[in-house]
Write a protein that holds these residues in place. Structure first.
Motif, PDB file in Angstrom:
ATOM      1  N   GLY A   8       8.033  -1.692  13.386  1.00 31.33           N
ATOM      2  CA  GLY A   8       7.649  -0.493  12.667  1.00 31.33           C
ATOM      3  C   GLY A   8       7.348   0.718  13.518  1.00 31.33           C
ATOM      4  N   GLY A   9       7.379   0.566  14.823  1.00 31.45           N
ATOM      5  CA  GLY A   9       7.131   1.719  15.675  1.00 31.45           C
ATOM      6  C   GLY A   9       8.277   2.706  15.622  1.00 31.45           C
ATOM      7  N   GLY A  10       8.075   3.870  16.213  1.00 30.76           N
ATOM      8  CA  GLY A  10       9.121   4.876  16.234  1.00 30.76           C
ATOM      9  C   GLY A  10       8.601   6.227  16.630  1.00 30.76           C
ATOM     10  N   LEU A  11       9.420   7.241  16.393  1.00 27.59           N
ATOM     11  CA  LEU A  11       9.090   8.626  16.721  1.00 27.59           C
ATOM     12  C   LEU A  11       8.754   9.363  15.430  1.00 27.59           C
ATOM     13  CD1 LEU A  11       9.030  11.076  18.660  1.00 27.59           C
ATOM     14  CD2 LEU A  11      11.496  11.317  18.245  1.00 27.59           C
ATOM     15  N   VAL A  12       7.640  10.077  15.436  1.00 24.56           N
ATOM     16  CA  VAL A  12       7.215  10.817  14.248  1.00 24.56           C
ATOM     17  C   VAL A  12       6.554  12.114  14.689  1.00 24.56           C
ATOM     18  CG1 VAL A  12       4.956   9.679  14.162  1.00 24.56           C
ATOM     19  CG2 VAL A  12       5.961  10.606  12.066  1.00 24.56           C
ATOM     20  N   GLN A  13       6.627  13.122  13.852  1.00 26.34           N
ATOM     21  CA  GLN A  13       5.972  14.387  14.163  1.00 26.34           C
ATOM     22  C   GLN A  13       4.477  14.299  13.866  1.00 26.34           C
ATOM     23  OE1 GLN A  13       8.086  17.450  11.970  1.00 26.34           O
ATOM     24  NE2 GLN A  13       9.363  17.897  13.756  1.00 26.34           N
ATOM     25  N   ALA A  14       3.724  15.139  14.551  1.00 25.46           N
ATOM     26  CA  ALA A  14       2.287  15.200  14.301  1.00 25.46           C
ATOM     27  C   ALA A  14       2.023  15.463  12.816  1.00 25.46           C
ATOM     28  CB  ALA A  14       1.651  16.289  15.154  1.00 25.46           C
ATOM     29  N   GLY A  15       1.054  14.740  12.267  1.00 24.06           N
ATOM     30  CA  GLY A  15       0.747  14.843  10.851  1.00 24.06           C
ATOM     31  C   GLY A  15       1.482  13.827   9.998  1.00 24.06           C
ATOM     32  N   GLY A  16       2.453  13.167  10.581  1.00 27.35           N
ATOM     33  CA  GLY A  16       3.239  12.190   9.858  1.00 27.35           C
ATOM     34  C   GLY A  16       2.582  10.822   9.797  1.00 27.35           C
ATOM     35  N   SER A  17       3.326   9.860   9.252  1.00 23.58           N
ATOM     36  CA  SER A  17       2.806   8.505   9.048  1.00 23.58           C
ATOM     37  C   SER A  17       3.793   7.462   9.550  1.00 23.58           C
ATOM     38  CB  SER A  17       2.539   8.259   7.561  1.00 23.58           C
ATOM     39  OG  SER A  17       1.567   9.135   7.057  1.00 23.58           O
ATOM     40  N   GLY A  64     -10.680   6.654   9.320  1.00 22.51           N
ATOM     41  CA  GLY A  64     -10.322   7.645   8.315  1.00 22.51           C
ATOM     42  C   GLY A  64      -8.852   8.004   8.305  1.00 22.51           C
ATOM     43  N   ARG A  65      -8.123   7.629   9.358  1.00 18.03           N
ATOM     44  CA  ARG A  65      -6.685   7.930   9.429  1.00 18.03           C
ATOM     45  C   ARG A  65      -5.843   6.651   9.371  1.00 18.03           C
ATOM     46  NH1 ARG A  65      -4.586  10.025  13.922  1.00 18.03           N
ATOM     47  NH2 ARG A  65      -6.150   9.102  15.310  1.00 18.03           N
ATOM     48  N   PHE A  66      -6.347   5.578   9.964  1.00 16.69           N
ATOM     49  CA  PHE A  66      -5.604   4.319  10.007  1.00 16.69           C
ATOM     50  C   PHE A  66      -6.251   3.312   9.058  1.00 16.69           C
ATOM     51  CE2 PHE A  66      -3.916   4.601  14.677  1.00 16.69           C
ATOM     52  CZ  PHE A  66      -3.379   5.849  14.400  1.00 16.69           C
ATOM     53  N   THR A  67      -5.410   2.454   8.481  1.00 14.78           N
ATOM     54  CA  THR A  67      -5.902   1.384   7.613  1.00 14.78           C
ATOM     55  C   THR A  67      -5.254   0.067   8.013  1.00 14.78           C
ATOM     56  OG1 THR A  67      -6.180   2.927   5.757  1.00 14.78           O
ATOM     57  CG2 THR A  67      -6.155   0.583   5.241  1.00 14.78           C
ATOM     58  N   ILE A  68      -6.082  -0.921   8.296  1.00 15.91           N
ATOM     59  CA  ILE A  68      -5.583  -2.251   8.645  1.00 15.91           C
ATOM     60  C   ILE A  68      -5.652  -3.142   7.412  1.00 15.91           C
ATOM     61  CG2 ILE A  68      -7.856  -3.073   9.425  1.00 15.91           C
ATOM     62  CD1 ILE A  68      -6.395  -4.635  11.639  1.00 15.91           C
ATOM     63  N   SER A  69      -4.654  -3.993   7.253  1.00 12.97           N
ATOM     64  CA  SER A  69      -4.632  -4.926   6.123  1.00 12.97           C
ATOM     65  C   SER A  69      -3.833  -6.156   6.530  1.00 12.97           C
ATOM     66  CB  SER A  69      -4.006  -4.261   4.890  1.00 12.97           C
ATOM     67  OG  SER A  69      -2.666  -3.891   5.144  1.00 12.97           O
ATOM     68  N   ARG A  70      -3.910  -7.197   5.702  1.00  9.25           N
ATOM     69  CA  ARG A  70      -3.131  -8.409   5.993  1.00  9.25           C
ATOM     70  C   ARG A  70      -2.755  -9.089   4.689  1.00  9.25           C
ATOM     71  NH1 ARG A  70      -6.933 -12.246   9.569  1.00  9.25           N
ATOM     72  NH2 ARG A  70      -5.175 -13.695   9.365  1.00  9.25           N
ATOM     73  N   LEU A  84      -1.025  11.335  11.986  1.00  7.36           N
ATOM     74  CA  LEU A  84      -0.848  10.985  13.391  1.00  7.36           C
ATOM     75  C   LEU A  84      -0.941  12.205  14.294  1.00  7.36           C
ATOM     76  CD1 LEU A  84       1.915   8.317  12.934  1.00  7.36           C
ATOM     77  CD2 LEU A  84      -0.231   7.953  14.162  1.00  7.36           C
ATOM     78  N   LYS A  85      -1.494  11.962  15.483  1.00  7.84           N
ATOM     79  CA  LYS A  85      -1.684  13.006  16.483  1.00  7.84           C
ATOM     80  C   LYS A  85      -0.921  12.620  17.750  1.00  7.84           C
ATOM     81  CE  LYS A  85      -6.462  13.559  14.864  1.00  7.84           C
ATOM     82  NZ  LYS A  85      -7.897  13.539  15.279  1.00  7.84           N
ATOM     83  N   GLN A 113       4.483  -8.528  21.752  1.00  6.56           N
ATOM     84  CA  GLN A 113       5.175  -7.859  22.860  1.00  6.56           C
ATOM     85  C   GLN A 113       4.984  -6.354  22.831  1.00  6.56           C
ATOM     86  OE1 GLN A 113       6.587  -8.686  20.048  1.00  6.56           O
ATOM     87  NE2 GLN A 113       7.802  -6.883  19.488  1.00  6.56           N
ATOM     88  N   GLY A 114       4.498  -5.819  21.713  1.00  6.48           N
ATOM     89  CA  GLY A 114       4.234  -4.392  21.598  1.00  6.48           C
ATOM     90  C   GLY A 114       5.356  -3.623  20.938  1.00  6.48           C
ATOM     91  N   THR A 115       4.975  -2.527  20.300  1.00  7.45           N
ATOM     92  CA  THR A 115       5.955  -1.626  19.691  1.00  7.45           C
ATOM     93  C   THR A 115       5.553  -0.195  20.010  1.00  7.45           C
ATOM     94  OG1 THR A 115       7.099  -1.057  17.616  1.00  7.45           O
ATOM     95  CG2 THR A 115       4.756  -1.532  17.443  1.00  7.45           C
ATOM     96  N   GLN A 116       6.524   0.615  20.391  1.00  4.35           N
ATOM     97  CA  GLN A 116       6.236   1.978  20.843  1.00  4.35           C
ATOM     98  C   GLN A 116       6.040   2.917  19.652  1.00  4.35           C
ATOM     99  OE1 GLN A 116       6.028   3.337  24.153  1.00  4.35           O
ATOM    100  NE2 GLN A 116       5.306   5.142  23.021  1.00  4.35           N
ATOM    101  N   VAL A 117       4.983   3.697  19.711  1.00  5.00           N
ATOM    102  CA  VAL A 117       4.748   4.767  18.753  1.00  5.00           C
ATOM    103  C   VAL A 117       4.669   6.067  19.538  1.00  5.00           C
ATOM    104  CG1 VAL A 117       3.090   5.770  17.127  1.00  5.00           C
ATOM    105  CG2 VAL A 117       3.565   3.306  17.081  1.00  5.00           C
ATOM    106  N   THR A 118       5.508   7.022  19.161  1.00  2.00           N
ATOM    107  CA  THR A 118       5.529   8.313  19.830  1.00  2.00           C
ATOM    108  C   THR A 118       5.327   9.402  18.787  1.00  2.00           C
ATOM    109  OG1 THR A 118       7.056   7.482  21.509  1.00  2.00           O
ATOM    110  CG2 THR A 118       6.836   9.872  21.305  1.00  2.00           C
ATOM    111  N   VAL A 119       4.327  10.245  19.008  1.00  2.00           N
ATOM    112  CA  VAL A 119       4.011  11.330  18.092  1.00  2.00           C
ATOM    113  C   VAL A 119       4.282  12.647  18.814  1.00  2.00           C
ATOM    114  CG1 VAL A 119       2.279  12.344  16.571  1.00  2.00           C
ATOM    115  CG2 VAL A 119       2.236   9.886  17.051  1.00  2.00           C
ATOM    116  N   SER A 120       5.204  13.406  18.283  1.00  2.00           N
ATOM    117  CA  SER A 120       5.557  14.683  18.904  1.00  2.00           C
ATOM    118  C   SER A 120       4.734  15.822  18.301  1.00  2.00           C
ATOM    119  CB  SER A 120       7.041  14.964  18.724  1.00  2.00           C
ATOM    120  OG  SER A 120       7.352  15.086  17.348  1.00  2.00           O
ATOM    121  N   SER A 121       4.464  16.810  19.118  1.00  2.00           N
ATOM    122  CA  SER A 121       3.643  17.951  18.652  1.00  2.00           C
ATOM    123  C   SER A 121       4.490  19.052  18.056  1.00  2.00           C
ATOM    124  CB  SER A 121       2.822  18.497  19.805  1.00  2.00           C
ATOM    125  OG  SER A 121       3.672  18.879  20.858  1.00  2.00           O
TER     126      SER A 121
END
Length: 121
Positions: A8-17, A64-70, A84-85, A113-121
């Protein structure tokens, strides 16, 4: 064999989800959590959740910005990330431990193993 696989990781603009998923196999974990690591920094705690899903615990930086669930029927944990910032940019890791102390940020025994999240400004 225990396995944790993030997606589910990826590239997203600031303010996105984005929504991260972690599929677990091999055993049941009383506590699961998310951590992240940005380049040149130490891995930091993000959030944790109990087996029932009724107990959650967040780092102040994401509260207040992130929500964890299972979803135990699917053996999958999620992290919904909103507003996202750029400073949220990191590799996000799924983790799990056998005790139920979600307030303690240590003791995690298993890691994905990790997943990359990149938030662009």
């Amino acid at each position: 064999q225990v396995q944790l696989v993030e997606s589910g990781g990826g590239l997203v603009q600031a303010g996105g989800s984005l929504r991260l998923s972690c599929a677990a196999s091999g055993r049941t974990f009383l506590t699961m959590g998310w951590f992240r690591q940005a380049p040149g920094t130490e891995r930091e705690f993000v959030a944790a959740i109990t087996w029932s899903g009724r107990g959650t615990y967040y780092a102040d930086s994401v509260k207040g910005r992130f929500t964890i669930s299972r979803d135990n029927a699917k053996n999958t944990m999620y992290l919904q990330m909103n507003s996202l910032k750029p400073e949220d940019t990191a590799v996000y890791y799924c983790s799990a431990k056998r005790d139920s102390n979600i307030d303690y940020r240590g003791g995690y025994e298993y890691w994905g193993q990790g997943t990359q999240v990149t938030v662009s400004s």
